[in-house]
Design a protein around this motif. Sequence first.
Motif, PDB file in Angstrom:
ATOM      1  N   VAL A  94       0.853  -1.187   0.000  1.00 18.58           N
ATOM      2  CA  VAL A  94       0.000   0.000   0.000  1.00 18.58           C
ATOM      3  C   VAL A  94       0.891   1.241   0.000  1.00 18.58           C
ATOM      4  O   VAL A  94       1.853   1.319   0.765  1.00 18.58           O
ATOM      5  CB  VAL A  94      -0.937   0.012   1.227  1.00 18.58           C
ATOM      6  N   SER A  95       0.574   2.206  -0.835  1.00 20.77           N
ATOM      7  CA  SER A  95       1.390   3.409  -0.970  1.00 20.77           C
ATOM      8  C   SER A  95       1.165   4.357   0.199  1.00 20.77           C
ATOM      9  O   SER A  95       0.041   4.557   0.646  1.00 20.77           O
ATOM     10  CB  SER A  95       1.056   4.120  -2.289  1.00 20.77           C
ATOM     11  N   GLN A  96       2.258   4.951   0.716  1.00 24.23           N
ATOM     12  CA  GLN A  96       2.144   6.010   1.705  1.00 24.23           C
ATOM     13  C   GLN A  96       1.604   7.290   1.076  1.00 24.23           C
ATOM     14  O   GLN A  96       1.020   8.127   1.763  1.00 24.23           O
ATOM     15  CB  GLN A  96       3.516   6.296   2.336  1.00 24.23           C
ATOM     16  N   PHE A  97       1.814   7.469  -0.216  1.00 24.35           N
ATOM     17  CA  PHE A  97       1.340   8.656  -0.918  1.00 24.35           C
ATOM     18  C   PHE A  97      -0.180   8.703  -0.936  1.00 24.35           C
ATOM     19  O   PHE A  97      -0.791   9.734  -0.667  1.00 24.35           O
ATOM     20  CB  PHE A  97       1.899   8.651  -2.341  1.00 24.35           C
ATOM     21  N   ASP A  98      -0.796   7.578  -1.239  1.00 27.17           N
ATOM     22  CA  ASP A  98      -2.256   7.500  -1.334  1.00 27.17           C
ATOM     23  C   ASP A  98      -2.658   6.068  -1.014  1.00 27.17           C
ATOM     24  O   ASP A  98      -2.280   5.142  -1.746  1.00 27.17           O
ATOM     25  CB  ASP A  98      -2.723   7.881  -2.744  1.00 27.17           C
ATOM     26  N   PRO A  99      -3.397   5.834   0.096  1.00 27.22           N
ATOM     27  CA  PRO A  99      -3.796   4.461   0.422  1.00 27.22           C
ATOM     28  C   PRO A  99      -4.645   3.796  -0.656  1.00 27.22           C
ATOM     29  O   PRO A  99      -4.790   2.584  -0.654  1.00 27.22           O
ATOM     30  CB  PRO A  99      -4.598   4.627   1.729  1.00 27.22           C
ATOM     31  N   GLY A 100      -5.196   4.590  -1.582  1.00 23.18           N
ATOM     32  CA  GLY A 100      -5.967   4.012  -2.666  1.00 23.18           C
ATOM     33  C   GLY A 100      -5.114   3.369  -3.745  1.00 23.18           C
ATOM     34  O   GLY A 100      -5.631   2.706  -4.632  1.00 23.18           O
ATOM     35  N   ILE A 101      -3.791   3.570  -3.673  1.00 25.97           N
ATOM     36  CA  ILE A 101      -2.867   2.948  -4.627  1.00 25.97           C
ATOM     37  C   ILE A 101      -2.321   1.684  -3.980  1.00 25.97           C
ATOM     38  O   ILE A 101      -1.635   1.740  -2.959  1.00 25.97           O
ATOM     39  CB  ILE A 101      -1.735   3.909  -5.009  1.00 25.97           C
ATOM     40  N   LYS A 102      -2.667   0.549  -4.552  1.00 22.29           N
ATOM     41  CA  LYS A 102      -2.293  -0.734  -3.963  1.00 22.29           C
ATOM     42  C   LYS A 102      -1.728  -1.663  -5.037  1.00 22.29           C
ATOM     43  O   LYS A 102      -2.091  -1.572  -6.204  1.00 22.29           O
ATOM     44  CB  LYS A 102      -3.505  -1.401  -3.299  1.00 22.29           C
ATOM     45  N   LEU A 103      -0.877  -2.556  -4.582  1.00 26.05           N
ATOM     46  CA  LEU A 103      -0.311  -3.591  -5.437  1.00 26.05           C
ATOM     47  C   LEU A 103      -0.583  -4.923  -4.756  1.00 26.05           C
ATOM     48  O   LEU A 103      -0.065  -5.190  -3.667  1.00 26.05           O
ATOM     49  CB  LEU A 103       1.193  -3.367  -5.625  1.00 26.05           C
ATOM     50  N   THR A 104      -1.423  -5.756  -5.355  1.00 25.81           N
ATOM     51  CA  THR A 104      -1.799  -7.049  -4.789  1.00 25.81           C
ATOM     52  C   THR A 104      -1.055  -8.145  -5.521  1.00 25.81           C
ATOM     53  O   THR A 104      -1.241  -8.335  -6.723  1.00 25.81           O
ATOM     54  CB  THR A 104      -3.312  -7.265  -4.892  1.00 25.81           C
TER      55      THR A 104
END
Length: 851
Positions: free
Chosen positions: A485-495
Motif C-alpha cells: 500500500v502506498s504512503q502517498f495514497d492508500p488508494g494505490i495498492k499492489l496485490t
Amino acid sequence: MEREENKQAEEKVWLATSDRERDEEGHIDGFSAERGAMMGTEGGLVLPGFFGNAQLEESPPLGLSLSSDHADTWAPSILTSSSSSLPCLSPPLRPSVGLDGVLAEERLVLDVYRGGGEVLPVFWECVQERMRGLQYLRLGSEDEGVLERALGVLPRLTQLRSLTIRGHRFHDPQGDPLPGLLSSLPDSVSSLSLLVHLDLSFNRLSSLPPCLLSLSHLSDLLLCHNRLTGLPEGLRALVSLRRVSLMGNRLVDLPRSVGLLCRLEELDMSFNQLERLPDELGQLQDLQKLELSNNRLRSLPETLGSLRSLRQLVIQSNDLRSVPECLRSLPLLDKLDLRNNPLGRPLTPPLIAHVTPVLEESEIPELHLGFHQHSFHVSPAGCHVYLPGGAELLFPRRCVNAPVEVCIPYHKARKGDAAVRRFDGRSWTTLPTLTRRGNEKHSCRPGGRPVRLACCSVSQFSWFVAVSRPFLDSCSVSPDGALLVSQFDPGIKLTLPPECTTETRTVTMQVLQVALSEVQELTGDPHASASPLLCLSQTPSMHFLQPIRVQIPLPPGVTAMVTSKTADNCLKQFWVSFLALQRKNDPEQVLLQCLPSDKAESRLVSLLEQYEGPQPSELCVLLEGEQFFAGFERGIDINADRPDCKDGRLSFTFYSHLKNIKEVHVCPTHPQQGTVRGQVSFYRGEVPNDLPEEMASKRKGHDNQWMATLPLRIPNADCDGSISGELNLGDPESGYLTQTNLLSISLRINQEWQNIGINLGISYDQLERIQNQHRDFGAQVLAMLFHWARAQQGAGPGAVQRLMKALVDSGRRDLAEEVEDVVTLGKRKYEESLKRVGLETAASSTDPQSS
C-alpha cells in the motif's frame, strides 16, 4: 472399476449406521428432480451426514443413500434421521460436492469446517487406499475430543509432506478467535518421515514435542503463538530446516545448537522474551532474514558480522543502546530496522525524572559558527556544531572511531519524504536517513519554528545534500503473496497473489503526482487530467507466475466509463437491488449502492463486518447508463456539500460493470432528542433521449417514479442534532483532535500501525483481536486508533501528547509534527474565540503586561 470401488466404499459408510436408526428413517416423498440431479453425480461418492441445509436448526439432519437399480445407474434418495452417528460439516458442503470435492489431488483441507477433524477417522475407514497417498492435510485444533481422535490417524498417513494443525480458525459469539488446544504430539508422529512443512501455530505447546526431532526432511517449522519457554539442544538434528518461525512465545534464550542448522534461511523470534543471543548464531551462513523485534535484547553478538547472506535484520523495540560496527560491513544487508531502541542513551537513567532530548544534548559542548568561520576543533568531550543556515554536526564523546551525525535542513514536500545523498567523487549514494526538527533555541528565523533536518551517520566527510523525493514503499514477496500500500495514497495498492513467485523477491513502488498544467499542455486539451504516475521495480528482475493486480485512482473528475449500445441499437436492462447501510462506529456515515441482483447478497455479506442496516431492496429494472436519485426523508438530511447533490438528492448513473457506490454523512433535519427514524428512497431520472421505442414500452410508471425505500436510524440525537458519543480527543487547552482529525491520521498510518498501538499502551492480544476481526488494512488501523481514543475519554488532559509521543517512538515523527500543527492551530483559534467574547485564559490573566 472406479465406480465399483466407489460403490463398495459407500456401502461401507452406510453400514456404519445402526439397524435401529435405519428402521426409524423414512424416505421423503416428492424429492425434486433438480435436487436429485445435483446430488446424484455420476462416478462420485457422497458421504451421508456431510451435507448441511439452510434450515438445519429447524429440521432433522439429512443423510444421502445411493442405491443401484442396475449396474450402470445410480438413483439418489434422501433419508431423515433424528440422530446420526456420522459427523456433519459446518459450514455445510453444497449438495453437488461429494468426496471428490473434499479429498482431491492428495490434499485434504478440514480446518475450514468446525469439527472437521471428526471426518478424518471416517475417511480412513472408508477410503484407505486414497488416504494412504495423502500428502497435504490441514486440521483445526479448537475441539479437544475431535483433535485426539484425529491424532490417532496421523501416524498412518506416512506419505504426508505438509501438515497444519492450527487454532484461531474460528471465532466465538463475541468475535474473539478460539484458541488451539494442542499441547503435545504422540511419539508415533515420528513415522511421518517425509514431512517437509509443519505448522502448529496458535496452540498450547509449552515445549518442542520430542517426536519432531526425528523428522530429518523437515524444511518449514512454524510454532507461532504457543507457550514455548525453551528449545532443546537436540534441535541440531533438523538439518534440513530452511524456515523457522517462533513468534509470540516465551523464549528467554536460544540453544547453542541453533548454529548447526546450516541450511536455515529465515528465522523469526519476534515477540518473545529474549535477553541474549548465542555466538553460534553467526555460523548460519545461508541466513537471509533475521527477525528479533519486540524482545529484551541489550546487546548483539559480534559474530553477526559473519552472516554474509543476511538481507534483512529487524531488531526494533528492544533495549539496545548500541549495535556492532560489523553489521555495516555485511555485503547484502538492505534492511536494518533499529526503531524504538534507546540507542546512545546511558545504561542508568539520570536522577531527574523528566529529561528532554535538548537537556541531554546540552551536556555536550556547543559551537556556533559564523558565515566566515570555516574550521573548528573537536575535543574528546564531543561537540555540537551549529552551522549558518540551520545545518548541524554532532560529534559524540570519544568520537575517534564513532560515526558523526550530519543534519541538513530541507523543505518538506507535500507528499514525500527526505533522504541524504553523498557524493564520493565518482557517484552519488543514498544514506539511511532520519528526520527531526532542529533546536528551538537555534532557529534560523528569530521567533520562527525550527527547521526540518534530514540526519544521517557517517564515518568520513564528503559532499552531502538533502533531497525531497516521493515516498519509497517496498515489501518482500514470498510464495505466500503480499499486499503493498502506498504512503502517498492508500488508494494505490499492489496485490501480489499467492504462488505468483517461487523465490522471494523485493518489489519497490514510487508514486509521483503529475501536475495538471503539464498534462493539459502535453495533450493540448484544457480539460485533460491524469492519475498519479506509478513506478514499479523488482529485485531480482524476472516474470511473475500469476497476474499482479495494480490499483490506481481515477483522474480527477472521472467517475464512470461510457458504455456503448448493442448491435441492434438497444440498451441492456438489468434487475437491480439497492443497499443502504450505516457504519457501525459512526451511524451518521451512510453507504448507498446499486447492484445487479446476482451480486447484492454477496456484497452485503462482505460489508456486514463494518456496516449494518436493512436487507437489499426489492428488485427493480434499470437501463445501462440510466440516471437515478437517492433522497433522504422523514427527519434525515444530507450533511455534505458536493456537486452530485442537488436539492437534497444524491444523483447516480447506473453502469453494470461499476460499483455504483457513494458514502455520505447525514444528520437530523430538526433539533430533537432521542432516536431519529427516517428513510432513504430511490427515484428514477429522465428517460434517455435515444431509447428505442420497443424498450421504452417496457418501462412501467412515470419517468420520475419511486423505485424503493429503505429505513435508516440515527440513535441518540441531542438537541443540536449531533450524535452523542462523538469521538473527540483531548481538550482545547492542552490539545484537541476531532473525530475527523483521527480519520485523517489513520489514512497516513501504514504497516507500522501495530508498533504504534504497542507504544500507545494497547496490549498485543488486543492488536491480534483487531487484526482478526477486520480483513481490510485500513479498517484495522482505524479500529486500533478508535479503540485507544475511546479509552482516553475522561482520562484527563495529555491524550494528544501521548499520541504524538507514540508516533515519534514508532518512527513517524513526520506524522507527529502534522498532529502538532493541527493542535497549535486549534489552540490559537480557541484563544481568539475567548478574546472575542471578552474572556481570558489563565495564563493571560496573570501576565502583568496584559493589564
